[in-house]
Enzyme design. Sequence first.
Site, mmCIF file in Angstrom:
data_model
loop_
_atom_site.group_PDB
_atom_site.id
_atom_site.type_symbol
_atom_site.label_atom_id
_atom_site.label_comp_id
_atom_site.label_asym_id
_atom_site.label_seq_id
_atom_site.Cartn_x
_atom_site.Cartn_y
_atom_site.Cartn_z
ATOM 1 N N HIS A 162 0.828 -1.214 0.000
ATOM 2 C CA HIS A 162 0.000 0.000 0.000
ATOM 3 C C HIS A 162 0.866 1.270 0.000
ATOM 4 O O HIS A 162 0.447 2.314 0.493
ATOM 5 C CB HIS A 162 -0.955 0.023 1.201
ATOM 6 C CG HIS A 162 -1.814 -1.184 1.325
ATOM 7 N ND1 HIS A 162 -3.016 -1.322 0.664
ATOM 8 C CD2 HIS A 162 -1.630 -2.334 2.024
ATOM 9 C CE1 HIS A 162 -3.543 -2.498 0.961
ATOM 10 N NE2 HIS A 162 -2.722 -3.131 1.789
ATOM 11 N N SER A 283 16.327 19.424 -17.672
ATOM 12 C CA SER A 283 15.233 20.356 -17.926
ATOM 13 C C SER A 283 15.743 21.526 -18.755
ATOM 14 O O SER A 283 16.871 21.984 -18.565
ATOM 15 C CB SER A 283 14.671 20.870 -16.599
ATOM 16 O OG SER A 283 13.863 22.013 -16.790
ATOM 17 N N LYS A 289 17.811 19.675 -12.605
ATOM 18 C CA LYS A 289 16.996 18.481 -12.832
ATOM 19 C C LYS A 289 17.790 17.346 -13.500
ATOM 20 O O LYS A 289 18.605 17.561 -14.390
ATOM 21 C CB LYS A 289 15.798 18.819 -13.726
ATOM 22 C CG LYS A 289 14.784 19.749 -13.108
ATOM 23 C CD LYS A 289 14.077 19.111 -11.918
ATOM 24 C CE LYS A 289 13.226 17.934 -12.303
ATOM 25 N NZ LYS A 289 12.122 18.273 -13.208
ATOM 26 N N ASN A 291 16.161 13.862 -14.904
ATOM 27 C CA ASN A 291 14.858 13.213 -15.030
ATOM 28 C C ASN A 291 14.968 11.763 -15.489
ATOM 29 O O ASN A 291 15.779 11.451 -16.376
ATOM 30 C CB ASN A 291 13.994 13.990 -16.027
ATOM 31 C CG ASN A 291 13.736 15.407 -15.574
ATOM 32 O OD1 ASN A 291 13.612 15.672 -14.382
ATOM 33 N ND2 ASN A 291 13.668 16.332 -16.517
ATOM 34 N N GLU A 296 10.211 6.711 -17.611
ATOM 35 C CA GLU A 296 8.911 7.327 -17.867
ATOM 36 C C GLU A 296 8.384 6.961 -19.253
ATOM 37 O O GLU A 296 7.185 6.705 -19.435
ATOM 38 C CB GLU A 296 9.019 8.840 -17.720
ATOM 39 C CG GLU A 296 9.210 9.281 -16.277
ATOM 40 C CD GLU A 296 9.427 10.768 -16.122
ATOM 41 O OE1 GLU A 296 9.358 11.253 -14.994
ATOM 42 O OE2 GLU A 296 9.673 11.456 -17.137
ATOM 43 N N GLN A 328 -6.858 -8.277 -42.658
ATOM 44 C CA GLN A 328 -5.723 -7.450 -43.054
ATOM 45 C C GLN A 328 -5.305 -6.536 -41.894
ATOM 46 O O GLN A 328 -4.165 -6.088 -41.829
ATOM 47 C CB GLN A 328 -6.079 -6.593 -44.278
ATOM 48 C CG GLN A 328 -4.929 -5.723 -44.778
ATOM 49 C CD GLN A 328 -5.250 -5.092 -46.118
ATOM 50 O OE1 GLN A 328 -5.448 -5.791 -47.111
ATOM 51 N NE2 GLN A 328 -5.312 -3.770 -46.137
ATOM 52 N N LYS A 331 -1.999 -7.254 -38.877
ATOM 53 C CA LYS A 331 -0.546 -7.095 -38.896
ATOM 54 C C LYS A 331 -0.041 -5.784 -38.319
ATOM 55 O O LYS A 331 0.925 -5.764 -37.554
ATOM 56 C CB LYS A 331 -0.026 -7.290 -40.327
ATOM 57 C CG LYS A 331 -0.049 -8.759 -40.769
ATOM 58 C CD LYS A 331 0.213 -8.928 -42.227
ATOM 59 C CE LYS A 331 -0.983 -8.597 -43.089
ATOM 60 N NZ LYS A 331 -2.158 -9.453 -42.804
#
Length: 469
Positions: A162, A283, A289, A291, A296, A328, A331
């Site tokens: 949790h 950034s 930054k 990242n 992501e 068709q 694919k």
Amino acid sequence: MKPADAQKMWGGRFERAPDASFYEFERSWQFDRRMLPQELALDRAWARAIAAAGVLTHEEGQRLVTALDEIELRAQSDAAWLDASNAEDVHHFAETALIEKLGPLGAKLHTGRSRNEMVATEFRMYVKDAAREIRRALGSLVRAIADQAARNLGIPMPGATHMQHAQPLLLSHWLLAHGEAFQRDAGRLAAAAANADACPLGSGALAGCAFPLDRNALARDLGFSRITANSLDAVSDRDFALETLFAFATLAMHLSRLAEDMILFASPEFAFIELPDEYSTGSSLMPQKKNPDAWELIRGKTGRAYGALFALLTTCKGLPSSYQRDLQEDKEPLFAAYDQTLATVKIAAATLAATTFREARLREAAQDPGLVATDLADYLVAQAVPFREAHEIVGKVLRAAEQEGKSIREMPLERLKQFSPAFTQDLGAVLTVESALARRAVAGGTAPAAVRAALENFNARLVKLEKNP
């Protein structure tokens, strides 16, 4: 080639050529050209088969095979030739090229066969190759997990349920948990490839071939282990593609879960990992930054794999028996899902291999006294206190510790005895991370010995995957 030329495969029934806009709408050469290697392999096998059946002479069969080899060599070296083609589909391209080389003999190759069975066969061949390639990439990802688990063996970390601290784990145990999921993905891909490993060739359009072909020989020639059992089912069955897409989607989900963990671990609040420069970005505005863009993007691409699976399920759900042109649409979703899955597995493997785990921070976080609360309850159970009662006692101890601004490790024995006389002087040894880890010694648990055994077993299965992608 003009749209009118498309009639050469099926146009005798028609007086007028296809409308130009409809021809572009119904063409599949733009995407099914990637199955040209499978198409040419099938054509060579068919030439040999109908020669063996007496439809062609041996010399005609040889000339066809040689011409197909030449077409393949040109296709490998002349991309402009492929780009310039206005073929209806991959079958039309190969047949047109063959007729340009051999004239009427090239037109004989299609004797006794249908594009319905050809596309079903080639798609199965492609799926088998795709599954093998993804399994090969998975081997690299699983190897990165095994190497990190071995390198960081013995480092504790807080385990969570949790998103709340729960019990201590070994970092290697956490790594191997993700590894088990990817091992299962490899198994799903192998199963999907095995289900695709039945050759439809010889099924005709739906009712079977009218010439005395040896379907088993055809299957062996194309690398299949067996033939399909029913011609009507064979031309319309796309279960193998759905199973492959399900394997891709499940793999993408597992990659996304790993990515989510890594994104959290890279945050300042966790600070469990150092992101590798090679797989991170900065950034355009904020110079501090770093990242986790690799993770992501992996997380973000998951929807593509899900979408491909649902697209094909939707295509197949309302089809009547036999081949329908709707198929068709099978694919493009699979091709796209394959491309994205292969790319994400490779990037995940490289990023994980280059990641540094911060041992000091992990050890610090693992000292959270709440992580050993269950061990405190287990201690009382060992003193003959019923577990439900022990659970209640420990909950009260934790609440009191919070109110008094202490950890449970700091509470004096005299204070603890106010909650239960079962607490004794040896309690301190129970409240260490090392003790909590060591007690989970069952097979599959997080005790150091159990994790070492799990890593040994994991590596043995990994070796099998690497040897048999």
